[in-house]
Design an enzyme around this catalytic site. Structure first.
Site, PDB file in Angstrom:
ATOM      1  N   CYS A   1       6.527  -4.838  15.935  1.00 26.10           N
ATOM      2  CA  CYS A   1       6.167  -3.839  16.878  1.00 26.10           C
ATOM      3  C   CYS A   1       4.802  -4.197  17.449  1.00 26.10           C
ATOM      4  O   CYS A   1       4.089  -4.652  16.730  1.00 26.10           O
ATOM      5  CB  CYS A   1       6.126  -2.397  16.346  1.00 26.10           C
TER       6      CYS A   1
ATOM      7  N   CYS B   1       6.789  -7.203   7.124  1.00 30.02           N
ATOM      8  CA  CYS B   1       7.738  -6.758   7.900  1.00 30.02           C
ATOM      9  C   CYS B   1       7.896  -7.767   9.245  1.00 30.02           C
ATOM     10  O   CYS B   1       7.053  -8.491   9.594  1.00 30.02           O
ATOM     11  CB  CYS B   1       7.255  -5.277   8.752  1.00 30.02           C
TER      12      CYS B   1
ATOM     13  N   GLU C   1       0.727  -1.439   0.066  1.00 33.16           N
ATOM     14  CA  GLU C   1      -0.058   0.039   0.040  1.00 33.16           C
ATOM     15  C   GLU C   1       1.013   1.115   0.034  1.00 33.16           C
ATOM     16  O   GLU C   1       1.891   1.223   0.554  1.00 33.16           O
ATOM     17  CB  GLU C   1      -0.829  -0.102   1.336  1.00 33.16           C
TER      18      GLU C   1
ATOM     19  N   CYS D   1       3.225   8.462   1.060  1.00 37.03           N
ATOM     20  CA  CYS D   1       3.787   7.731   2.065  1.00 37.03           C
ATOM     21  C   CYS D   1       3.921   6.020   1.532  1.00 37.03           C
ATOM     22  O   CYS D   1       3.205   5.490   1.024  1.00 37.03           O
ATOM     23  CB  CYS D   1       2.814   7.469   3.311  1.00 37.03           C
TER      24      CYS D   1
ATOM     25  N   CYS E   1      -0.942   5.745  10.176  1.00 35.75           N
ATOM     26  CA  CYS E   1       0.280   5.230  10.690  1.00 35.75           C
ATOM     27  C   CYS E   1      -0.094   3.769  11.287  1.00 35.75           C
ATOM     28  O   CYS E   1      -1.008   3.605  12.326  1.00 35.75           O
ATOM     29  CB  CYS E   1       1.114   5.797  11.672  1.00 35.75           C
TER      30      CYS E   1
ATOM     31  N   CYS F   1       1.597  -2.403  15.835  1.00 34.73           N
ATOM     32  CA  CYS F   1       1.389  -2.130  14.418  1.00 34.73           C
ATOM     33  C   CYS F   1       1.103  -3.418  13.445  1.00 34.73           C
ATOM     34  O   CYS F   1       1.189  -4.584  13.841  1.00 34.73           O
ATOM     35  CB  CYS F   1       2.891  -1.928  13.745  1.00 34.73           C
TER      36      CYS F   1
HETATM   37  N1  SAH Z   1       9.377   0.714  10.208  1.00 33.69           N
HETATM   38  C1  SAH Z   1       9.470   2.073  10.320  1.00 33.69           C
HETATM   39  C2  SAH Z   1       8.561   2.695   9.326  1.00 33.69           C
HETATM   40  C3  SAH Z   1       7.115   2.170   9.127  1.00 33.69           C
HETATM   41  S1  SAH Z   1       6.005   2.578  10.686  1.00 33.69           S
HETATM   42  C4  SAH Z   1       9.228   2.376  11.646  1.00 33.69           C
HETATM   43  O1  SAH Z   1       9.186   1.708  12.415  1.00 33.69           O
HETATM   44  O2  SAH Z   1       9.440   3.680  11.742  1.00 33.69           O
HETATM   45  C5  SAH Z   1       5.638   4.304  10.406  1.00 33.69           C
HETATM   46  C6  SAH Z   1       5.425   4.984  11.858  1.00 33.69           C
HETATM   47  O3  SAH Z   1       4.191   4.459  12.284  1.00 33.69           O
HETATM   48  C7  SAH Z   1       6.239   4.168  12.893  1.00 33.69           C
HETATM   49  O4  SAH Z   1       6.689   5.315  13.966  1.00 33.69           O
HETATM   50  C8  SAH Z   1       5.524   3.139  13.536  1.00 33.69           C
HETATM   51  O5  SAH Z   1       5.975   3.098  14.835  1.00 33.69           O
HETATM   52  C9  SAH Z   1       4.078   3.899  13.558  1.00 33.69           C
HETATM   53  N2  SAH Z   1       2.896   3.203  14.022  1.00 33.69           N
HETATM   54  C10 SAH Z   1       2.830   1.900  13.627  1.00 33.69           C
HETATM   55  N3  SAH Z   1       1.786   1.504  14.162  1.00 33.69           N
HETATM   56  C11 SAH Z   1       0.886   2.539  14.812  1.00 33.69           C
HETATM   57  C12 SAH Z   1      -0.041   2.701  15.376  1.00 33.69           C
HETATM   58  N4  SAH Z   1      -1.125   1.693  15.595  1.00 33.69           N
HETATM   59  N5  SAH Z   1      -0.675   4.032  15.901  1.00 33.69           N
HETATM   60  C13 SAH Z   1       0.305   4.892  15.566  1.00 33.69           C
HETATM   61  N6  SAH Z   1       1.506   4.854  15.080  1.00 33.69           N
HETATM   62  C14 SAH Z   1       1.996   3.620  14.767  1.00 33.69           C
END
Ligand code: SAH
Length: 352
Positions: free
Chosen positions: A115, A111, A91, A104, A332, A118
């Site tokens: 996390c 991945c 996406e 974006c 995000c 996420c």
């Molecule tokens: N892998 C990279 C880029 C992808 S995620 C990274 O970790 O930075 C982009 C951003 O969205 C990151 O800061 C991630 O921590 C955040 N993110 C992921 N899931 C989220 C959620 N449920 N709510 C808010 N931010 C989130």
């Protein structure tokens, strides 16, 4: 095996043309066509038929197919689902800001960072994206959304530093003056903090913004939220950020998803200020976006305001990120691999 021409720089195309006994100056014309969004070598109308046929034999040109396009009725944010050459999907999201349109993009299919909040990591990692596949997200998102793209954030699916070589080549391609020519200062690379790659990243001395998804100032909380922290630790991560700043002259920014009763205490605000103040980093607070089955909730607006005030009172440069595209799950952490995709303009109920 035919070569992926969209991942090649003009000088590499020139060298390949020379090997074929063709005029190397054609490379510039070919690179120009590729950057304009041609779907086939046949569309390169200022090349001879014979050359086009020879190019087809040697190189592949396989733009992604848009299988879904959703437009937010709230703010015009557009989300695309692309089908890649091998059937995998990723996406991209186009967001409209006063200063220009930002795309974006994803850097991997899936991945493996794991996390806790996420959605993109739920199915694990399938594969890295090719430079061409990142480049095509930028190009075709702009063309399909019908808007010029001036900024790029590498904040979609995947961990950019887990695909470092591919990402560096993509950045070189998208920045190239004969291509889309997007300036490094208009690009942000977001990482969960693979600190051992920061020195290599710094060695390219790119003028982009490195943004670290910090999410917690203490190891206990960060180990839980961002498993990649285990064995590294916040201290070593901050050291890597400091070195990055010293080598490139670019301040690192920090993302911090506000999660109720997990990372939003006064004490954590104090600890965070102590970490980022010495290196002058900007902090972006993001109210956690809901993701099914992850058992975490966003902090209350009052909590977020208080956290923000605390940081500001300590002299930290802080902003709260606006949520865009929330009605189409484009925020995000909500991007994930979809199966059973609806066709474009199809059963997306209300979306184009
Ligand atoms: N892998 C990279 C880029 C992808 S995620 C990274 O970790 O930075 C982009 C951003 O969205 C990151 O800061 C991630 O921590 C955040 N993110 C992921 N899931 C989220 C959620 N449920 N709510 C808010 N931010 C989130």
């Amino acid at each position: 095996m035919s070569r992926d021409i969209r991942s090649m720089l003009p000088e590499e195309i020139a060298a390949a043309l020379e090997e074929m006994g063709e005029k190397p100056f054609r490379a510039k014309q070919i690179f120009f066509w590729l950057s304009k969004g041609v779907r086939s070598f046949d569309d390169m109308t200022n090349l001879s038929k014979d050359l086009r046929a020879r190019l087809k034999e040697r190189f592949r040109l396989t733009p992604p197919v848009p299988v879904r396009k959703q437009v937010s009725s709230a703010d015009g944010t557009v989300k695309f689902l692309w089908r890649l050459r091998d059937g995998e999907t990723v996406e991209s999201v186009v967001m409209q800001y006063a200063y220009g349109n930002t795309v974006c993009i994803s850097t991997q299919v899936g991945c493996r960072m794991g996390c806790a909040f996420c959605a993109s990591t739920l199915g694990g990692l399938v594969r890295n994206l090719e430079p061409s596949e990142m480049l095509d997200q930028v190009l075709w998102s702009g063309l399909e959304a019908g808007v010029p793209i001036s900024n790029i954030v590498l904040m979609g699916i995947g961990e950019p530093l887990d695909n470092l070589d591919g990402v560096i080549r993509f950045l070189t391609l998208v920045n190239h003056p004969d291509g889309q020519g997007i300036g490094m200062r208009h690009i942000t690379l977001s990482t969960c903090g693979l600190a051992d790659r920061f020195d290599k990243m710094a060695s390219y001395d790119l003028q982009l913004t490195l943004s670290v998804s910090l999410h917690a100032p203490d190891d206990e909380t960060r180990n839980r939220l961002v498993p990649a922290n285990r064995g590294v630790g916040v201290e070593a991560l901050m050291d890597a950020c400091r070195r990055y700043f010293e080598r490139t002259g670019r301040r690192v920014s920090f993302e911090y998803a506000m999660i109720r009763d997990v990372n939003d205490s006064d004490d954590q605000a104090e600890q965070l200020a102590k970490l980022v103040k010495p290196i002058g980093g900007h902090v972006n607070l993001i109210p956690l976006n809901h993701v099914d089955g992850r058992g975490l909730s966003p902090s209350t607006p009052e909590r977020i305001r208080r956290f923000e005030d605390k940081l500001r009172a300590r002299g930290v440069n802080v902003t709260v990120r606006r949520r865009l595209g929330s009605d189409i799950d484009a925020s995000c952490g909500q991007l994930r691999r979809k199966t059973g995709t609806a066709p474009m303009g199809g059963a997306d109920g209300g979306n184009r």
